[in-house]
Design a protein around this motif. Structure first.
Motif, PDB file in Angstrom:
ATOM      1  N   GLY A 130      19.165 -10.252  13.357  1.00 46.67           N
ATOM      2  CA  GLY A 130      19.619 -11.627  13.244  1.00 46.67           C
ATOM      3  C   GLY A 130      18.671 -12.602  12.598  1.00 46.67           C
ATOM      4  O   GLY A 130      18.955 -13.797  12.529  1.00 46.67           O
ATOM      5  N   MET A 131      17.540 -12.134  12.073  1.00 48.75           N
ATOM      6  CA  MET A 131      16.578 -13.029  11.454  1.00 48.75           C
ATOM      7  C   MET A 131      16.776 -13.061   9.946  1.00 48.75           C
ATOM      8  O   MET A 131      17.144 -12.059   9.326  1.00 48.75           O
ATOM      9  N   GLN A 132      16.518 -14.211   9.362  1.00 46.71           N
ATOM     10  CA  GLN A 132      16.578 -14.341   7.914  1.00 46.71           C
ATOM     11  C   GLN A 132      15.249 -13.891   7.318  1.00 46.71           C
ATOM     12  O   GLN A 132      14.177 -14.296   7.781  1.00 46.71           O
ATOM     13  N   TYR A 166       5.390  -9.702  11.819  1.00 49.27           N
ATOM     14  CA  TYR A 166       6.140 -10.441  10.806  1.00 49.27           C
ATOM     15  C   TYR A 166       7.110 -11.433  11.450  1.00 49.27           C
ATOM     16  O   TYR A 166       7.266 -12.570  10.979  1.00 49.27           O
ATOM     17  N   MET A 167       7.765 -11.019  12.503  1.00 42.83           N
ATOM     18  CA  MET A 167       8.796 -11.852  13.135  1.00 42.83           C
ATOM     19  C   MET A 167       8.199 -13.094  13.796  1.00 42.83           C
ATOM     20  O   MET A 167       8.838 -14.137  13.864  1.00 42.83           O
ATOM     21  N   VAL A 168       6.979 -12.973  14.278  1.00 44.59           N
ATOM     22  CA  VAL A 168       6.332 -14.120  14.935  1.00 44.59           C
ATOM     23  C   VAL A 168       5.562 -14.962  13.923  1.00 44.59           C
ATOM     24  O   VAL A 168       5.591 -16.201  13.985  1.00 44.59           O
ATOM     25  N   GLU A 169       4.881 -14.326  12.986  1.00 43.11           N
ATOM     26  CA  GLU A 169       4.091 -15.065  11.999  1.00 43.11           C
ATOM     27  C   GLU A 169       4.968 -15.740  10.943  1.00 43.11           C
ATOM     28  O   GLU A 169       4.578 -16.730  10.343  1.00 43.11           O
ATOM     29  N   GLY A 170       6.126 -15.150  10.662  1.00 40.99           N
ATOM     30  CA  GLY A 170       6.970 -15.659   9.593  1.00 40.99           C
ATOM     31  C   GLY A 170       6.605 -15.089   8.231  1.00 40.99           C
ATOM     32  O   GLY A 170       7.088 -15.553   7.198  1.00 40.99           O
ATOM     33  N   ARG A 175      17.575 -15.730  20.376  1.00 41.48           N
ATOM     34  CA  ARG A 175      18.225 -15.781  19.071  1.00 41.48           C
ATOM     35  C   ARG A 175      18.507 -14.405  18.491  1.00 41.48           C
ATOM     36  O   ARG A 175      19.309 -14.262  17.573  1.00 41.48           O
ATOM     37  N   LEU A 176      17.825 -13.387  19.014  1.00 39.90           N
ATOM     38  CA  LEU A 176      17.977 -12.049  18.461  1.00 39.90           C
ATOM     39  C   LEU A 176      19.245 -11.385  18.979  1.00 39.90           C
ATOM     40  O   LEU A 176      19.636 -11.582  20.132  1.00 39.90           O
ATOM     41  N   PRO A 206       7.082 -11.211   1.745  1.00 42.56           N
ATOM     42  CA  PRO A 206       8.137 -11.516   2.716  1.00 42.56           C
ATOM     43  C   PRO A 206       7.916 -12.845   3.417  1.00 42.56           C
ATOM     44  O   PRO A 206       6.788 -13.206   3.760  1.00 42.56           O
ATOM     45  N   HIS A 207       9.023 -13.544   3.614  1.00 35.60           N
ATOM     46  CA  HIS A 207       8.987 -14.843   4.299  1.00 35.60           C
ATOM     47  C   HIS A 207      10.159 -14.926   5.259  1.00 35.60           C
ATOM     48  O   HIS A 207      11.308 -14.688   4.871  1.00 35.60           O
ATOM     49  N   LEU A 208       9.859 -15.221   6.520  1.00 34.62           N
ATOM     50  CA  LEU A 208      10.885 -15.421   7.544  1.00 34.62           C
ATOM     51  C   LEU A 208      10.872 -16.901   7.906  1.00 34.62           C
ATOM     52  O   LEU A 208       9.971 -17.364   8.617  1.00 34.62           O
ATOM     53  N   PRO A 209      11.825 -17.671   7.395  1.00 34.96           N
ATOM     54  CA  PRO A 209      11.759 -19.127   7.539  1.00 34.96           C
ATOM     55  C   PRO A 209      11.890 -19.639   8.969  1.00 34.96           C
ATOM     56  O   PRO A 209      11.457 -20.755   9.253  1.00 34.96           O
ATOM     57  N   GLU A 210      12.458 -18.859   9.869  1.00 34.18           N
ATOM     58  CA  GLU A 210      12.597 -19.282  11.268  1.00 34.18           C
ATOM     59  C   GLU A 210      11.972 -18.228  12.180  1.00 34.18           C
ATOM     60  O   GLU A 210      12.677 -17.471  12.851  1.00 34.18           O
TER      61      GLU A 210
END
Length: 340
Positions: free
Chosen positions: A62-64, A134-138, A87-88, A73-77
């Motif tokens: 569910g993450m962008q 990655y999911m926490v750092e963005g 949110r997951l 890679p960039h995870l904006p949220e």
């Protein structure tokens, strides 16, 4: 190790009109990109690696995730607080690995048919700690301060996230085998950011869980782990997990790694064999051809005559000359013949 990608002009030509994740999500494009190095280096590569990305798992949950040119890679949220876990998506919310990642399965099946037996096809996933980072750092990080702060400030929530990722990764790997993958690799790319104690708590249990699940469901499929920078864990990976192959980076001598792994297995009373994979420094592909040949031959000799999987110690780089990779591959084949 990024067998296909930005160092190949034929890959860059496809990327002109296609977003990175569009290539991943379009089975026909993923198949074409996977085949590019096999075509370019006939008889020199012993396997094809499906073109995908480790971050398809956070996307499925569910993450962008965006691939930003020049940045990566960039995870904006990103997940900033434990409450963000809500949110997951996961199995408790009707989540289906098969449905969310079906495009990877289709790419694997398409590619397996297209290869027509020329070489085996490898599948892969990112390991839980690396994906959590990655999911926490963005995105990537020099310090991983945000992700590591989770480990120490809210370990219970960190373990919950790691458990969720591990469950998805294990099921995803089994699905890749059913789709046609003939060997699998788990990338713990940020293992070296953890101390031995923290690796033992926040990485090793989930690597063990994934390997056990896959081996229970697919016992004959070779399974590799690459815990970059975690030399201190060689013995644990060899004796406390079901991985068949341990991939090492270029910062450890292969002969020393072989001795340590064999000694650990003997001490544990284990009769199983663990193969080593690696480990040429990728930046040696920037060297002149004579230096590259010499260092590659030295690497192969250092692993000894017991057999290993020759590989780079990490991935190809965008600025690499494809012909330097050909020199590496040709030298490996020559060294292999000499060691027989």
């Amino acid at each position: 190790m990024r067998q296909a990608g930005r160092y190949l002009p034929e890959f860059r030509a496809i990327r002109v009109e296609n977003d990175f994740f569009n290539v991943c999500r379009t089975p026909e494009l993923a198949t074409e990109v996977t085949l590019q190095p096999i075509r370019r280096y006939p008889e020199l590569l012993d396997a094809a690696i499906i073109f995908s990305d480790i971050l398809v798992i956070p996307q499925a949950m569910g993450m962008q995730v965006e691939m930003v040119p020049g940045k990566g890679p960039h995870l904006p949220e990103p997940l900033r607080e434990p409450r963000d876990l809500a949110r997951l998506t996961d199995q408790r919310k009707g989540f289906s690995v098969g449905r969310e990642l079906d495009y990877v399965y289709k790419a694997i099946t398409n590619t397996r048919h297209a290869l027509a037996g020329r070489v085996p096809l490898l599948g892969f996933v990112g390991a839980p700690w690396t994906l959590m980072a990655y999911m926490v750092e963005g995105g990537g990080s020099k310090t991983f301060a945000e992700a590591k702060a989770w480990l120490f400030r809210c370990p219970q929530a960190a373990h919950e996230l790691l458990r969720r990722i591990a469950a998805v990764a294990a099921e995803f790997l089994v699905g890749q085998v059913h789709a046609g993958a003939q060997a699998l690799q788990v990338f713990e790319s940020w293992a070296g950011e953890l101390s031995p104690r923290d690796f033992a708590e926040f990485s090793l249990p989930y690597l063990r869980q994934i390997a056990a699940h896959v081996k229970q469901r697919c016992p004959d499929v070779p399974l590799t782990v690459f815990a970059k920078g975690a030399h201190y864990a060689l013995e644990q990976l060899a004796t406390e997990t079901a991985f068949d192959v341990i991939s090492i980076d270029w910062t450890i001598d292969p002969a020393a790694a072989r001795i340590r792994v064999d000694r650990a297995l003997r001490s544990a009373g284990s009769a199983r064999r663990v193969v080593l994979q690696g480990n040429l420094d990728p930046t040696l592909l920037f060297a002149d051809e004579d230096t590259l040949r010499r260092r590659t031959a030295e690497m192969c000799a250092s692993f000894g005559a017991t057999g290993h999987i020759a590989n780079l110690g990490h991935g190809m780089m965008p600025a690499h000359d494809p012909e330097r990779l050909r020199v590496f591959l040709q030298t490996v084949h020559s060294a292999s013949r000499a060691l027989r």
